[in-house]
Design a protein around this motif. Structure first.
Motif, mmCIF file in Angstrom:
data_model
loop_
_atom_site.group_PDB
_atom_site.id
_atom_site.type_symbol
_atom_site.label_atom_id
_atom_site.label_comp_id
_atom_site.label_asym_id
_atom_site.label_seq_id
_atom_site.Cartn_x
_atom_site.Cartn_y
_atom_site.Cartn_z
ATOM 1 N N ALA A 1 -5.822 0.787 -6.891
ATOM 2 C CA ALA A 1 -4.544 1.091 -7.545
ATOM 3 C C ALA A 1 -3.676 -0.156 -7.715
ATOM 4 C CB ALA A 1 -3.790 2.151 -6.753
ATOM 5 N N LEU A 2 -3.787 -1.094 -6.788
ATOM 6 C CA LEU A 2 -3.028 -2.340 -6.891
ATOM 7 C C LEU A 2 -3.736 -3.372 -7.755
ATOM 8 C CD1 LEU A 2 -1.841 -2.631 -3.188
ATOM 9 C CD2 LEU A 2 -0.415 -2.138 -5.185
ATOM 10 N N ASP A 3 -4.920 -3.026 -8.263
ATOM 11 C CA ASP A 3 -5.725 -3.903 -9.119
ATOM 12 C C ASP A 3 -5.970 -5.256 -8.447
ATOM 13 O OD1 ASP A 3 -7.228 -4.313 -11.401
ATOM 14 O OD2 ASP A 3 -5.559 -5.230 -12.491
ATOM 15 N N GLU A 4 -6.408 -5.185 -7.181
ATOM 16 C CA GLU A 4 -6.644 -6.404 -6.413
ATOM 17 C C GLU A 4 -8.067 -6.957 -6.568
ATOM 18 O OE1 GLU A 4 -3.408 -5.916 -2.861
ATOM 19 O OE2 GLU A 4 -5.450 -5.286 -2.462
ATOM 20 N N GLY A 5 -8.902 -6.222 -7.223
ATOM 21 C CA GLY A 5 -10.247 -6.721 -7.486
ATOM 22 C C GLY A 5 -11.244 -6.368 -6.396
ATOM 23 N N LEU A 6 -12.495 -6.621 -6.712
ATOM 24 C CA LEU A 6 -13.600 -6.263 -5.830
ATOM 25 C C LEU A 6 -13.644 -7.102 -4.563
ATOM 26 C CD1 LEU A 6 -15.907 -4.265 -5.747
ATOM 27 C CD2 LEU A 6 -17.354 -5.972 -6.838
ATOM 28 N N GLU A 7 -13.179 -8.341 -4.630
ATOM 29 C CA GLU A 7 -13.242 -9.191 -3.435
ATOM 30 C C GLU A 7 -12.342 -8.669 -2.314
ATOM 31 O OE1 GLU A 7 -10.088 -12.631 -4.801
ATOM 32 O OE2 GLU A 7 -12.182 -12.799 -5.401
ATOM 33 N N LYS A 8 -11.223 -8.049 -2.638
ATOM 34 C CA LYS A 8 -10.372 -7.448 -1.610
ATOM 35 C C LYS A 8 -10.884 -6.071 -1.199
ATOM 36 C CE LYS A 8 -6.600 -10.128 -1.290
ATOM 37 N NZ LYS A 8 -5.722 -10.347 -0.200
ATOM 38 N N ASN B 1 0.809 -1.221 0.000
ATOM 39 C CA ASN B 1 0.000 0.000 0.000
ATOM 40 C C ASN B 1 0.841 1.269 0.000
ATOM 41 O OD1 ASN B 1 -2.226 -1.637 0.075
ATOM 42 N ND2 ASN B 1 -2.936 -0.983 2.082
ATOM 43 N N SER B 2 2.007 1.220 0.607
ATOM 44 C CA SER B 2 2.833 2.431 0.647
ATOM 45 C C SER B 2 3.335 2.806 -0.746
ATOM 46 C CB SER B 2 3.999 2.258 1.612
ATOM 47 O OG SER B 2 4.908 1.297 1.110
ATOM 48 N N LYS B 3 3.390 1.839 -1.653
ATOM 49 C CA LYS B 3 3.830 2.130 -3.030
ATOM 50 C C LYS B 3 2.784 2.914 -3.811
ATOM 51 C CE LYS B 3 6.731 -1.934 -3.127
ATOM 52 N NZ LYS B 3 6.894 -3.310 -3.624
ATOM 53 N N LEU C 1 -11.624 5.056 2.751
ATOM 54 C CA LEU C 1 -11.566 5.449 1.342
ATOM 55 C C LEU C 1 -10.148 5.319 0.799
ATOM 56 C CD1 LEU C 1 -13.996 8.506 1.293
ATOM 57 C CD2 LEU C 1 -14.401 6.191 0.445
ATOM 58 N N ASN C 2 -9.160 5.611 1.629
ATOM 59 C CA ASN C 2 -7.765 5.397 1.249
ATOM 60 C C ASN C 2 -7.507 3.912 0.995
ATOM 61 O OD1 ASN C 2 -4.978 5.934 0.833
ATOM 62 N ND2 ASN C 2 -4.591 5.381 2.964
ATOM 63 N N ASP C 3 -8.110 3.072 1.803
ATOM 64 C CA ASP C 3 -7.967 1.627 1.630
ATOM 65 C C ASP C 3 -8.621 1.166 0.321
ATOM 66 O OD1 ASP C 3 -6.988 -0.835 2.511
ATOM 67 O OD2 ASP C 3 -8.889 -1.355 3.472
ATOM 68 N N VAL C 4 -9.781 1.714 0.007
ATOM 69 C CA VAL C 4 -10.442 1.392 -1.262
ATOM 70 C C VAL C 4 -9.546 1.808 -2.427
ATOM 71 C CG1 VAL C 4 -12.405 1.968 -2.759
ATOM 72 C CG2 VAL C 4 -12.784 1.501 -0.345
ATOM 73 N N TYR C 5 -8.978 3.003 -2.332
ATOM 74 C CA TYR C 5 -8.087 3.489 -3.387
ATOM 75 C C TYR C 5 -6.864 2.586 -3.540
ATOM 76 C CZ TYR C 5 -4.528 6.159 -5.783
ATOM 77 O OH TYR C 5 -3.538 6.527 -6.641
#
Length: 166
Positions: free
Chosen positions: A107-114, A44-46, A99-103
């Motif tokens: 941004a990491l393209d982890e998908g809706l399940e994450k 996430n820091s990236k 909201l930062n977590d959603v972003y």
């Protein structure tokens, strides 16, 4: 009715954020989840939202500890403080964190399940804040409004003129 819903949401969300923040801060709750959190915050820091604007990338461990501490403090305010402005500030800070977590997941393209747990809690925090604003709108604004709501009988002045006998 809105006060009951507001209290239930405040206590439930507050306890949830205390729990999640504690997981981010210490392995004493669950060591395996703590290790996963550490790995997650390295990723996430990236994709920190302000990297493009400022060029500053946070230290992943400091970032995790800051978010965890903010979640624990915000959760304590939400769950245990009586109605105060600090509770609403905590609500907005926790909403910003989710909201930062959603972003980050986007941004990491982890998908809706994450991403879905963060979306659900962002919606719950938003609903709680909207219910709070509605309760403010329904409260009387002045002492005179409270008087009308008490259903006080209005008295008419009594004729106090004294007739003089001639």
């Amino acid at each position: 009715m809105t006060s009951i819903v507001l209290k239930v949401l405040s206590i439930t969300l507050g306890l949830f954020f205390i729990f999640v923040g504690t997981i981010k801060l210490t392995p004493s709750v669950n060591a395996e989840i703590y290790k996963d959190m550490r790995k997650t915050y390295i990723r996430n820091s990236k994709v920190f939202p302000l990297v493009k604007q400022t060029g500053w990338k946070p230290n992943p461990h400091t970032y995790r500890k800051a978010i965890g501490t903010a979640e624990v403090i915000g959760g304590i305010f939400m769950a245990f403080l009586p109605r105060s402005p600090f509770k609403e500030v905590a609500n907005l800070i926790l909403l910003g964190i989710t909201l930062n977590d959603v972003y980050a997941h986007y941004a990491l393209d982890e998908g809706l399940e994450k991403m879905s747990p963060a979306i659900v809690f962002a919606l719950l925090l938003t609903c709680r804040f909207i219910i709070f604003l509605q309760s403010l709108a329904s409260e009387p604004k002045s002492v005179f409004d409270k008087k009308d709501k008490l259903d006080v009988k209005k008295s008419t002045p009594v004729n106090t003129e004294v007739k003089k006998d001639q």
